[in-house]
Design a protein around this motif. Structure first.
Motif, short mmCIF file in Angstrom:
data_model
loop_
_atom_site.label_atom_id
_atom_site.label_comp_id
_atom_site.label_asym_id
_atom_site.label_seq_id
_atom_site.Cartn_x
_atom_site.Cartn_y
_atom_site.Cartn_z
N GLN A 1 -16.86 -5.68 -1.40
CA GLN A 1 -15.69 -4.84 -1.65
C GLN A 1 -16.02 -3.44 -1.12
O GLN A 1 -16.98 -2.81 -1.59
N ILE A 2 -15.26 -2.97 -0.15
CA ILE A 2 -15.63 -1.73 0.54
C ILE A 2 -14.44 -0.79 0.62
O ILE A 2 -13.32 -1.15 0.31
N ALA B 1 -8.75 -7.61 4.04
CA ALA B 1 -7.42 -7.34 3.52
C ALA B 1 -7.52 -6.22 2.49
O ALA B 1 -8.61 -5.88 2.01
N ILE B 2 -6.36 -5.65 2.13
CA ILE B 2 -6.32 -4.55 1.17
C ILE B 2 -5.77 -5.05 -0.17
O ILE B 2 -4.74 -5.73 -0.21
N LYS B 3 -6.46 -4.70 -1.23
CA LYS B 3 -5.98 -4.98 -2.58
C LYS B 3 -6.03 -3.70 -3.40
O LYS B 3 -6.62 -2.69 -3.01
N ALA B 4 -5.40 -3.75 -4.56
CA ALA B 4 -5.41 -2.63 -5.50
C ALA B 4 -5.37 -3.18 -6.91
O ALA B 4 -4.93 -4.31 -7.14
N ASN C 1 -7.08 -7.24 10.91
CA ASN C 1 -8.23 -6.73 10.17
C ASN C 1 -7.82 -5.38 9.58
O ASN C 1 -7.50 -4.44 10.31
N GLN C 2 -7.84 -5.27 8.24
CA GLN C 2 -7.26 -4.13 7.56
C GLN C 2 -8.31 -3.43 6.71
O GLN C 2 -8.95 -4.06 5.86
N LEU C 3 -8.45 -2.12 6.93
CA LEU C 3 -9.56 -1.37 6.36
C LEU C 3 -9.11 0.04 5.97
O LEU C 3 -7.98 0.44 6.21
N TYR D 1 -9.00 -1.03 -2.34
CA TYR D 1 -10.25 -1.40 -1.69
C TYR D 1 -9.97 -2.49 -0.66
O TYR D 1 -8.90 -3.11 -0.64
N ALA D 2 -10.94 -2.71 0.22
CA ALA D 2 -10.85 -3.77 1.22
C ALA D 2 -11.86 -4.85 0.89
O ALA D 2 -12.97 -4.57 0.43
N LEU D 3 -11.47 -6.10 1.12
CA LEU D 3 -12.38 -7.22 0.88
C LEU D 3 -12.10 -8.32 1.89
O LEU D 3 -11.00 -8.40 2.43
#
Length: 279
Positions: free
Chosen positions: A44-45, A71-74, A97-99, A61-63
């Motif tokens: 998780q970055i 992908a991006i989550k919150a 690719n999402q960062l 965060y991105a994972l």
């Protein structure tokens, strides 16, 4: 942890509507470090966090996802670190690719911005945003789909590469977004600022923070004080040395004050800003 039960889009229980939330500063913080998303992938970055009007800590965060992209989550946490619902899936196209997500709260909304690599040509990097309800019984629910930033420069929507977004909320409502992008006046990435309304949509033209056509400008950050003054900092590299520059944008201004080098930043990387009060 964030793996607790709750709707998949992150909605969840709230305090009674008549009970004002206890300010986080009046609560005892968790002791030591703890996992905020223990049920997620171990990688998780690019974490970003903001505090909502209801004293909820929102974290983006991105994972990694199947196929090798990110992908991006919150998710939402209480001041004590307790989970307020399951993680929310923010980005909606795993082919990209999402960062580098950035998150900010303004009034009843939370906005998340991030970069996506579409694999396109000649431009492959875009900046996306998504808006969420931050207060009330619907807190954690999206207020629409992912939007690609459609910021204009010199009257034309800029479709060149745009990445490294950073958000800050405005006390007047809405948000400021900064980032680095390409445009017709430079072959290098240049930093910009863009006002966004409470819905996350651009207000007016984008603003060049310090056009230096032969310099590479990256890793920007933004902050806004209580008077509405916006501050920006970024890494400036002229191929011989790198330094951190800063610029200020007055409320309502369409041009920033001249950029200034931060003393002692020579050879440094990007910067992270924060502000408080009105001075």
């Amino acid at each position: 942890g964030a793996g607790a039960s709750g709707p998949a889009d992150g909605g969840g229980g709230q305090e009674d509507a008549g009970t004002p939330p206890t300010p986080c500063g009046e609560m005892t913080p968790p002791s030591g470090s703890f996992l905020i998303a223990p049920g997620e992938a171990s990688t998780q970055i690019h974490v970003s966090a903001t505090l909502s009007a209801e004293q909820q800590l929102w974290v983006s965060y991105a994972l990694p996802v199947p196929g090798g992209n990110f992908a991006i989550k919150a998710l939402r946490l209480g001041c004590d670190g307790s989970s307020l619902g399951a993680p929310m899936v923010v980005s909606d196209n795993e082919a990209y690719n999402q960062l580098d997500p950035s998150i900010a709260a303004s009034g009843d909304q939370v906005l998340i911005a991030w970069q996506a690599d579409t694999g396109g040509s000649p431009y492959n990097l875009i900046t996306n945003t998504r808006l969420y309800q931050a207060t009330g019984a619907q807190a954690g629910h999206p207020l629409g789909d992912t939007l690609r930033l459609a910021a204009t420069r010199k009257g034309v929507v800029n479709v060149q590469n745009a990445w490294m977004p950073a958000l800050a909320s405005s006390p007047e409502g809405g948000f400021f977004l900064t980032g680095a992008w390409g445009h017709s006046d430079s072959t290098r990435f240049q930093t910009y600022a863009q006002r966004l309304d409470a819905e996350g949509l651009p207000v007016g033209e984008s603003i060049d923070l310090d056009l230096q056509a032969n310099h590479s400008q990256t890793e920007p950050s933004a902050s806004v004080d209580a008077s509405g003054r916006a501050f920006f900092a970024w890494k400036d590299d002229d191929d011989t040395s790198a330094r951190v520059l800063q610029a200020e944008l007055a409320p309502g201004a369409t041009r920033s004050a001249p950029a200034q080098a931060i003393s002692g930043s020579e050879g440094g990387g990007g910067a992270s800003l924060s502000s408080y009060g009105s001075d």
